[in-house]
Enzyme design. Structure first.
Site, PDB file in Angstrom:
ATOM      1  N   HIS A 199       0.864  -1.169   0.000  1.00 48.84           N
ATOM      2  CA  HIS A 199       0.000   0.000   0.000  1.00 48.84           C
ATOM      3  C   HIS A 199       0.907   1.227   0.000  1.00 48.84           C
ATOM      4  CE1 HIS A 199      -2.817   2.997   1.642  1.00 48.84           C
ATOM      5  NE2 HIS A 199      -3.814   2.176   1.375  1.00 48.84           N
ATOM      6  N   ASP A 229       2.972  -3.980   8.349  1.00 48.69           N
ATOM      7  CA  ASP A 229       1.690  -3.328   8.087  1.00 48.69           C
ATOM      8  C   ASP A 229       0.600  -4.364   8.358  1.00 48.69           C
ATOM      9  OD1 ASP A 229      -0.642  -2.262   7.087  1.00 48.69           O
ATOM     10  OD2 ASP A 229       0.130  -1.835   5.095  1.00 48.69           O
ATOM     11  N   GLN A 235      -4.641  -5.082   7.254  1.00 45.02           N
ATOM     12  CA  GLN A 235      -5.576  -6.069   6.740  1.00 45.02           C
ATOM     13  C   GLN A 235      -5.516  -7.391   7.506  1.00 45.02           C
ATOM     14  OE1 GLN A 235      -7.887  -5.382   4.593  1.00 45.02           O
ATOM     15  NE2 GLN A 235      -7.167  -3.387   3.906  1.00 45.02           N
ATOM     16  N   LYS A 268     -10.721   0.171  10.174  1.00 46.70           N
ATOM     17  CA  LYS A 268     -10.867  -1.097   9.455  1.00 46.70           C
ATOM     18  C   LYS A 268     -11.292  -2.232  10.381  1.00 46.70           C
ATOM     19  CE  LYS A 268      -7.324   0.129   6.026  1.00 46.70           C
ATOM     20  NZ  LYS A 268      -8.203   0.364   4.877  1.00 46.70           N
ATOM     21  N   CYS A 274      -4.698   2.327  -3.688  1.00 44.76           N
ATOM     22  CA  CYS A 274      -3.434   2.849  -3.143  1.00 44.76           C
ATOM     23  C   CYS A 274      -2.302   1.852  -3.332  1.00 44.76           C
ATOM     24  CB  CYS A 274      -3.588   3.208  -1.661  1.00 44.76           C
ATOM     25  SG  CYS A 274      -4.760   4.533  -1.365  1.00 44.76           S
TER      26      CYS A 274
END
Length: 441
Positions: free
Chosen positions: A155, A232, A235, A258, A398
């Site tokens: 991303h 990261d 997700q 999220k 993104c």
């Protein structure tokens, strides 16, 4: 609709989720009970922003109704109560990801957390050059000849801050490429992560491909190179049971919006011994010990990185969201979303003219599917689905370099969460099946 099962090794203390339970869960989310273009809303855009259950909405409202005050700054009753719930929220989130209380730093979102790290590394070089700070600080500084390694699937939030760090310090930015299917070229990674690598930053799960990356293998390569690891987890934290200590990452970021929480709140996790020597990024009130007209001394983490008035109500609401996810069961949520994801991928693969990105049906992935419709632009696909009451994400998500690598400019992405049913997936697939005919593609 027959649900396609994928192998799941997680042990579940509670029964597996099913459509009946999900329908009960949906009652907790008022926004889902509405019509869009005359159709019941089918929300398949949680990969961008999830919806909020009543318990989260009420937690934030209750804060403003009962104990709204600045934290760490007052001795009156409201200020004490506000500080208590604010720091209780930190402990709740720390427990959720297996971190220590003082290793959780509040940010506005994951993007801010990654920029915080990028600038802290820059400041480490400045401080070390002036003999300021801990003697181990020079080990965190980047210099010309050093390397930062990312992946081709990142991303932009986990790419651009490192590009800028390389620009500021003279370090080189390298990346692990993906193959034609979108998987990392792990056969090349060992030659990219090497003795000059200072930072390895990568996504746990791709927001485009749905692939879950081999964290243990990448961390092992970084450790052998003596590099720091930045994960990261945007997700993964909302969908998978996550333990940052077991993963042995040095830093991790994720965003509240999220994972059922409001916008404007995110988390940066960092190992305590690293946070305590990194220079701060934002400076001002509430993060200092002593200030003179010439200089300042800073508190240890987490306050070291939390200048100014904080996101108090949002942190309280994030803790409520964490409690909701914990009570539902992350392993159960992951299992259910995996089933929905497999249904989406299998159904899309069966539609002529559809190209699905990432792992094929039957392979491990999180509950999202990005796809290209031959002859129809992603924005047109999204508008067609919206006319049916189906909310999806369109664009490059993104992740322009990844799309460019796969020969695309934009895709359509459907992403499921704990409040989606198999009927949602059926309606989505039925609508996608009619796209090319509608546009005469």
């Amino acid at each position: 609709m027959a649900v396609v099962s994928t192998p799941v090794t997680l042990e579940r203390a509670l029964p597996a989720m099913d459509d009946a339970e999900v329908l009960r869960i949906r009652n907790d989310f008022p926004v889902l009970n509405q019509l869009v273009n005359g159709q019941p809303l089918v929300y398949l855009d949680s990969g961008a922003t999830s919806q909020n259950p009543l318990s989260v909405i009420e937690a934030e409202q209750e804060f403003y109704e009962q104990r709204n005050a600045a934290v760490h700054r007052g001795a009156h009753h409201l200020a004490v109560e506000a500080t208590e719930v604010f720091e209780d929220a930190r402990q709740t989130v720390a427990d959720f990801v297996g971190a220590d209380y003082s290793e959780v730093i509040w940010t506005s979102n994951a993007t801010e957390g990654l920029n915080l790290l990028s600038y802290a590394f820059s400041n480490a070089g400045l401080w070390a050059a002036q003999g300021r700070g801990d003697e181990g600080l020079s080990e965190l500084a980047l210099n010309p000849g050093d390397e930062i390694v990312v992946t081709e699937m990142e991303h932009h939030a986990n790419l651009i801050p490192w590009q800028e760090l390389a620009f500021r310090t003279g370090a080189a930015l390298r990346y692990i490429p993906v193959d034609d299917a979108g998987s990392l070229r792990m056969d090349l990674a060992g030659g990219i992560i090497g003795s000059r690598t200072k930072v390895v930053a990568f996504t746990h799960a791709s927001n485009v491909l749905g692939v879950i990356n081999p964290v243990a293998e990448l961390v092992g390569m970084a450790r052998r190179a003596g590099a720091l690891v930045v994960l990261d987890a945007c997700q993964s934290a909302p969908h998978l049971a996550l333990n940052v200590k077991e993963l042995d990452v040095d830093f991790a970021v994720f965003s509240g919006h999220k994972m059922l929480a409001p916008t404007g709140i995110g988390v940066l996790y960092g190992k305590q011994e690293l946070l305590d020597i990194l220079p701060p990024f934002l400076t001002g009130g509430s993060m200092i010990t002593t200030v003179t007209m010439e200089r300042a001394e800073y508190l240890p983490a987490p306050q070291r990185f939390e200048a100014g008035t904080q996101r108090i109500s949002q942190a309280v609401a994030l803790a409520a969201a964490v409690n909701y996810l914990t009570e539902t069961g992350l392993d159960r949520i992951h299992h259910w979303e995996s089933e929905l994801g497999q249904c989406m991928v299998a159904g899309l693969e069966a539609i002529p003219g559809i190209r699905v990105l990432g792992p094929a049906a039957g392979q491990d992935r999180i509950g999202l599917a990005a796809f290209d419709v031959e002859g129809v632009h992603a924005h047109d696909v999204g508008q067609f689905l919206d006319s049916k009451g189906i909310a999806v994400r369109v664009g490059h998500h993104c992740a322009q370099p990844l799309h460019r690598r796969l020969g695309l400019t934009a895709t359509t992405r459907a992403s499921a969460y704990l409040y989606n049913t198999t009927d949602d997936v059926d309606q989505f697939l039925d609508a996608v099946a009619g796209v090319r005919a509608y546009f005469r593609a």
